[in-house]
Structures are given as structure tokens and as C-alpha cells.
Design a protein around this motif. Structure first.
Motif, PDB file in Angstrom:
ATOM      1  N   ILE A 127       0.645  -1.186  -0.058  1.00 28.27           N
ATOM      2  CA  ILE A 127       0.000  -0.004   0.153  1.00 28.27           C
ATOM      3  C   ILE A 127       0.822   1.290  -0.070  1.00 28.27           C
ATOM      4  O   ILE A 127       1.541   1.596   1.012  1.00 28.27           O
ATOM      5  N   LEU A 128       0.867   2.088  -1.059  1.00 27.57           N
ATOM      6  CA  LEU A 128       1.518   3.247  -1.281  1.00 27.57           C
ATOM      7  C   LEU A 128       0.787   4.269  -1.134  1.00 27.57           C
ATOM      8  O   LEU A 128      -0.396   4.287  -1.489  1.00 27.57           O
ATOM      9  N   MET A 129       1.050   5.449  -0.331  1.00 28.35           N
ATOM     10  CA  MET A 129       0.374   6.723   0.150  1.00 28.35           C
ATOM     11  C   MET A 129       1.010   7.727   0.114  1.00 28.35           C
ATOM     12  O   MET A 129       2.086   7.786   0.546  1.00 28.35           O
ATOM     13  N   GLY A 130       0.504   9.033   0.039  1.00 23.31           N
ATOM     14  CA  GLY A 130       0.886  10.212   0.337  1.00 23.31           C
ATOM     15  C   GLY A 130       0.958  11.026  -0.779  1.00 23.31           C
ATOM     16  O   GLY A 130       0.051  11.183  -1.546  1.00 23.31           O
ATOM     17  N   ASP A 131       1.821  11.968  -0.767  1.00 21.97           N
ATOM     18  CA  ASP A 131       1.959  13.239  -1.609  1.00 21.97           C
ATOM     19  C   ASP A 131       3.222  12.846  -2.759  1.00 21.97           C
ATOM     20  O   ASP A 131       4.209  12.799  -2.434  1.00 21.97           O
ATOM     21  N   PHE A 132       2.474  12.426  -3.940  1.00 18.75           N
ATOM     22  CA  PHE A 132       3.576  12.036  -5.025  1.00 18.75           C
ATOM     23  C   PHE A 132       3.875  13.239  -5.752  1.00 18.75           C
ATOM     24  O   PHE A 132       4.858  12.831  -6.624  1.00 18.75           O
ATOM     25  N   TYR A 160       4.319  -0.680 -13.843  1.00 16.92           N
ATOM     26  CA  TYR A 160       5.287  -1.570 -13.628  1.00 16.92           C
ATOM     27  C   TYR A 160       5.382  -2.133 -12.183  1.00 16.92           C
ATOM     28  O   TYR A 160       5.832  -3.014 -11.699  1.00 16.92           O
ATOM     29  N   ALA A 161       4.704  -1.334 -11.370  1.00 12.51           N
ATOM     30  CA  ALA A 161       4.644  -1.762  -9.936  1.00 12.51           C
ATOM     31  C   ALA A 161       3.355  -2.719  -9.882  1.00 12.51           C
ATOM     32  O   ALA A 161       3.095  -3.185  -8.698  1.00 12.51           O
ATOM     33  N   ASP A 162       2.731  -2.863 -10.964  1.00 18.80           N
ATOM     34  CA  ASP A 162       1.596  -3.713 -10.959  1.00 18.80           C
ATOM     35  C   ASP A 162       0.345  -3.326  -9.741  1.00 18.80           C
ATOM     36  O   ASP A 162      -0.034  -4.148  -9.141  1.00 18.80           O
ATOM     37  N   ILE A 191      -2.194   0.698  -4.584  1.00 18.34           N
ATOM     38  CA  ILE A 191      -2.334  -0.841  -3.953  1.00 18.34           C
ATOM     39  C   ILE A 191      -2.030  -1.856  -4.849  1.00 18.34           C
ATOM     40  O   ILE A 191      -2.221  -1.708  -6.171  1.00 18.34           O
ATOM     41  N   THR A 192      -1.170  -2.833  -4.540  1.00 19.32           N
ATOM     42  CA  THR A 192      -1.079  -4.022  -5.524  1.00 19.32           C
ATOM     43  C   THR A 192      -2.361  -4.903  -5.588  1.00 19.32           C
ATOM     44  O   THR A 192      -3.028  -4.746  -4.339  1.00 19.32           O
ATOM     45  N   GLU A 193      -2.549  -5.467  -6.523  1.00 16.97           N
ATOM     46  CA  GLU A 193      -3.921  -6.308  -6.845  1.00 16.97           C
ATOM     47  C   GLU A 193      -4.389  -7.121  -5.783  1.00 16.97           C
ATOM     48  O   GLU A 193      -5.227  -7.484  -5.827  1.00 16.97           O
ATOM     49  N   GLY A 194      -3.146  -7.863  -5.132  1.00 20.01           N
ATOM     50  CA  GLY A 194      -3.459  -8.862  -4.312  1.00 20.01           C
ATOM     51  C   GLY A 194      -4.285  -8.153  -3.137  1.00 20.01           C
ATOM     52  O   GLY A 194      -4.891  -9.172  -2.486  1.00 20.01           O
ATOM     53  N   LEU A 195      -4.139  -7.045  -2.778  1.00 17.98           N
ATOM     54  CA  LEU A 195      -4.996  -6.636  -1.653  1.00 17.98           C
ATOM     55  C   LEU A 195      -6.524  -6.566  -1.954  1.00 17.98           C
ATOM     56  O   LEU A 195      -7.300  -6.671  -1.048  1.00 17.98           O
ATOM     57  N   LEU A 196      -6.810  -6.635  -3.215  1.00 21.44           N
ATOM     58  CA  LEU A 196      -8.205  -6.527  -3.680  1.00 21.44           C
ATOM     59  C   LEU A 196      -8.985  -7.876  -3.251  1.00 21.44           C
ATOM     60  O   LEU A 196     -10.403  -7.873  -3.295  1.00 21.44           O
ATOM     61  N   HIS A 197      -8.060  -8.956  -3.364  1.00 17.53           N
ATOM     62  CA  HIS A 197      -8.626 -10.289  -2.899  1.00 17.53           C
ATOM     63  C   HIS A 197      -9.058 -10.210  -1.666  1.00 17.53           C
ATOM     64  O   HIS A 197     -10.159 -11.102  -1.341  1.00 17.53           O
ATOM     65  N   ASN A 198      -8.481  -9.715  -0.819  1.00 18.91           N
ATOM     66  CA  ASN A 198      -8.826  -9.583   0.833  1.00 18.91           C
ATOM     67  C   ASN A 198      -9.890  -8.379   0.923  1.00 18.91           C
ATOM     68  O   ASN A 198     -10.787  -8.341   1.986  1.00 18.91           O
ATOM     69  N   PHE A 199      -9.841  -7.380   0.276  1.00 13.06           N
ATOM     70  CA  PHE A 199     -10.612  -6.222   0.370  1.00 13.06           C
ATOM     71  C   PHE A 199     -11.090  -5.766  -0.950  1.00 13.06           C
ATOM     72  O   PHE A 199     -10.911  -4.666  -1.466  1.00 13.06           O
ATOM     73  N   PRO A 200     -12.428  -6.351  -1.318  1.00  9.89           N
ATOM     74  CA  PRO A 200     -12.841  -6.056  -2.784  1.00  9.89           C
ATOM     75  C   PRO A 200     -13.400  -4.862  -2.951  1.00  9.89           C
ATOM     76  O   PRO A 200     -13.875  -4.332  -4.100  1.00  9.89           O
TER      77      PRO A 200
END
Length: 324
Positions: A127-132, A160-162, A191-200
Motif C-alpha cells: 500500500i503506497l500513500m501520500g503526496d506523489f 510496472y509496480a502492478d 495498492i497492489t492487486e493482491g490486496l483486492l482479494h482480501n478487500f474487494p
């Protein structure tokens, strides 16, 4: 196309070691006063990692609940703080990266390269967050020049970070200058896509502060049931009818209710826009007589942001009509 980002050395680095197992959420606070850190001392329920101020920034502060998150390693750099941890309720390896990106193009590309290397090598979800300090397209910037080249770098980094750019509800922009002349969407969650499996049903929300500069953003999971009310309506006189007929009637209820809601929402949106235009015109007249009034200018900033958000909603509505 190959990966255009080359990893490089980043300043700083601190491993805080292992800790006992727990699970949960991480709370991110950016640009806080050092006194807040002092308040955390002696509180066993929280740990923190801090990257000191650099330039005009107030630094980066990450705070997490030790009853909820079991951290394994923390890395502190000039432009980010990363926390590798276990979300024990799920048995999930997760890495949180709190970002306060630099302004320069070269420095940002170096940052993307370093973070990309961390993300692709991490075995769990990220999970990446903040001021980009960057936008993805011209629609995320208003009142200032859009740089398509740096946006391309940023979009390539996300690809590339998927990772997935989490949609944000609330105001359209997350930053504005004090005069209400420039707006940008600089803050976000990736967020990487794997997180969506746990939090759709995960989504983000921009909080309204009615003040210039950055808006706080939060990440939440909130399942939404769009049809429960319509589906629970009783179908009078059809108790003994064919189930398919009852099903058809329920769909008709849903369609009818959605039409009423859609019509009401559009009318409210139109009225609100007219009201904002009247208020802005009145403020413009007042500013002609008192151009130095800070209060009037701040009020104008707030109204312009509200108007921009409403225009954004109207554009989304129009886009959906075209698709249909």
C-alpha cells in the motif's frame, strides 16, 4: 517495453527489528509537529517512524497500532518511510510506504526506481500513500501547466509496480494554492492487486477542510448495497405467481427507484452549481472593493473547489450517458 527505471542508492535506512505478532490498520500522519512524537513516548500501544523535514516539508511520520500490526522492518529515507509488517488477522504480509515526493524530475524518477524495486521484490501486498507531487493526466490539474512527460514517467511507475490507483471520493483535487487559482490531485493511494482479494470494496476518500494546501485522504472498505431497498419491496398480489414474473417486477421496482434518485440528484446538482456561481460573483464584487482581504480570498478558494467538484461529477454523469 522494458522497465525504464534504474534502482539507485537512497539516503538513510533504519531497521527497527522484529516485534510480537498482531494484526490490523496503520495510521499515517504527515507534516506533524515534533511535539506529537513526544506524546507517543511511553505508549506501548503505538510505534512510529519519522523522516525529518527536508526543505519546506515538515517531514514524514508513520504511526501504527502495535495491537493491530506486527512490524518486521522499517526503512526511513528522505522521501519515504516504509513499514514491512504482518496483518495477523489475515495472516497477510503487507508493506506500507508513506511518500512525500520531491519536486525535481530527476529526483522523482530516482524515487520511483527505488520504490519499484522494493515493491516487486516484496512477497506480500503493498500500500503506497501520500503526496506523489505528480498527476496522471491533464484532468488532475487545473490552473497550472500539465507536463505530459513526467505524467508518463509516473504512469509507467504505477504500471510496472502492478498497482491500482484507488478511486477517491469527495473533492476532485487534493491540493490548492491559497488564492484558489491552482488545483491538483497530488495525494493518492496505490495498492497492489493482491490486496483486492482480501478487500474487494476498498475505496479512498478526500476529506474537505475548507482550507488551502493539502486535503487529508483516508482508505476504507465499505461494501455498498445498491438494490436492497428496491429488492425488499413486496410484490402485492403476486404471491402465487410464477417466480420469474416476480423477479421481473422487482427489476422494474429497481429501475423506477433509480430513475427517481437520478432525477433528484441531477436537480440538486444543478441548483447547487447555480448557488455557487451567485456566491462567487458576490465575492468577486467584494474583492474589487477590498482586494487585500485574506478572508474573502479564502472563501473564494473554498467555493471554487466546490464548483470544480460539481463540474467533475457532471462530467462523469455525461460520460456514463455516452457509454450507455
Amino acid at each position: 517495453m522494458g522497465n525504464p527505471f534504474t534502482p539507485c542508492d537512497f539516503d538513510g535506512g533504519l531497521n527497527l527489528g522484529n516485534k510480537s505478532e498482531s494484526n490490523g490498520w496503520i495510521f499515517i500522519l504527515r507534516e506533524l509537529y515534533i511535539s506529537f512524537v513526544s506524546d507517543l513516548q511511553g505508549n506501548d500501544s503505538f510505534m512510529h517512524a519519522f523522516s525529518p523535514s527536508r526543505g519546506t516539508s515538515g517531514g514524514i511520520l508513520a504511526v501504527w497500532n502495535t495491537d493491530l500490526i506486527s512490524q518486521k522492518r522499517v526503512i526511513i529515507s528522505d522521501w519515504f518511510v516504509s513499514v514491512e509488517a504482518v496483518w495477523t488477522r489475515l495472516g497477510l504480509d503487507v508493506m506500507f510506504i508513506v511518500i512525500y515526493a520531491p519536486q525535481g524530475v530527476v529526483c522523482k524518477r530516482m524515487l520511483w526506481a527505488n520504490i519499484l524495486e522494493m515493491v516487486v521484490s516484496f512477497p506480500g501486498v503493498c500500500i503506497l500513500m501520500g503526496d506523489f507531487k505528480e498527476v496522471r493526466d491533464a484532468s488532475e490539474r487545473l490552473g497550472s501547466r500539465f507536463n505530459s512527460l513526467t505524467a508518463t514517467y509516473f504512469n509507467d511507475f504505477i504500471e510496472y509496480a502492478d498497482s491500482v490507483d484507488v478511486p477517491l471520493g469527495g473533492p476532485r483535487f487534493t491540493w490548492s494554492d491559497r488564492w484558489g487559482s491552482k488545483f491538483s490531485k497530488l495525494d493518492r493511494f496505490l495498492i497492489t492487486e493482491g490486496l483486492l482479494h482480501n478487500f474487494p470494496h476498498i475505496t479512498g476518500l478526500v476529506l474537505e477542510t475548507n482550507l488551502p494546501d493539502h486535503h487529508p485522504i483516508i482508505l476504507i472498505e465499505q461494501p455498498v448495497d445498491y438494490v436492497r431497498g428496491s429488492w425488499s419491496q413486496s410484490v402485492v398480489g403476486l404471491v402465487d405467481m410464477n417466480p420469474w414474473v416476480i423477479f421481473k417486477k422487482k427489476l422494474q421496482f429497481l429501475k423506477s427507484n433509480m430513475r427517481v434518485w437520478n432525477s433528484t440528484s441531477r436537480l440538486q446538482l444543478s441548483n447547487k452549481r447555480k448557488e455557487l456561481h451567485v456566491k462567487i460573483d458576490a465575492l468577486d464584487g467584494s474583492l474589487m472593493n477590498d482586494a487585500s482581504s485574506t478572508l474573502l480570498r479564502e472563501q473564494r478558494v473554498t467555493l471554487l473547489k466546490e464548483l470544480a467538484n460539481l463540474k467533475h461529477l457532471s462530467q462523469i454523469d455525461l460520460t456514463q450517458k455516452v457509454k450507455i
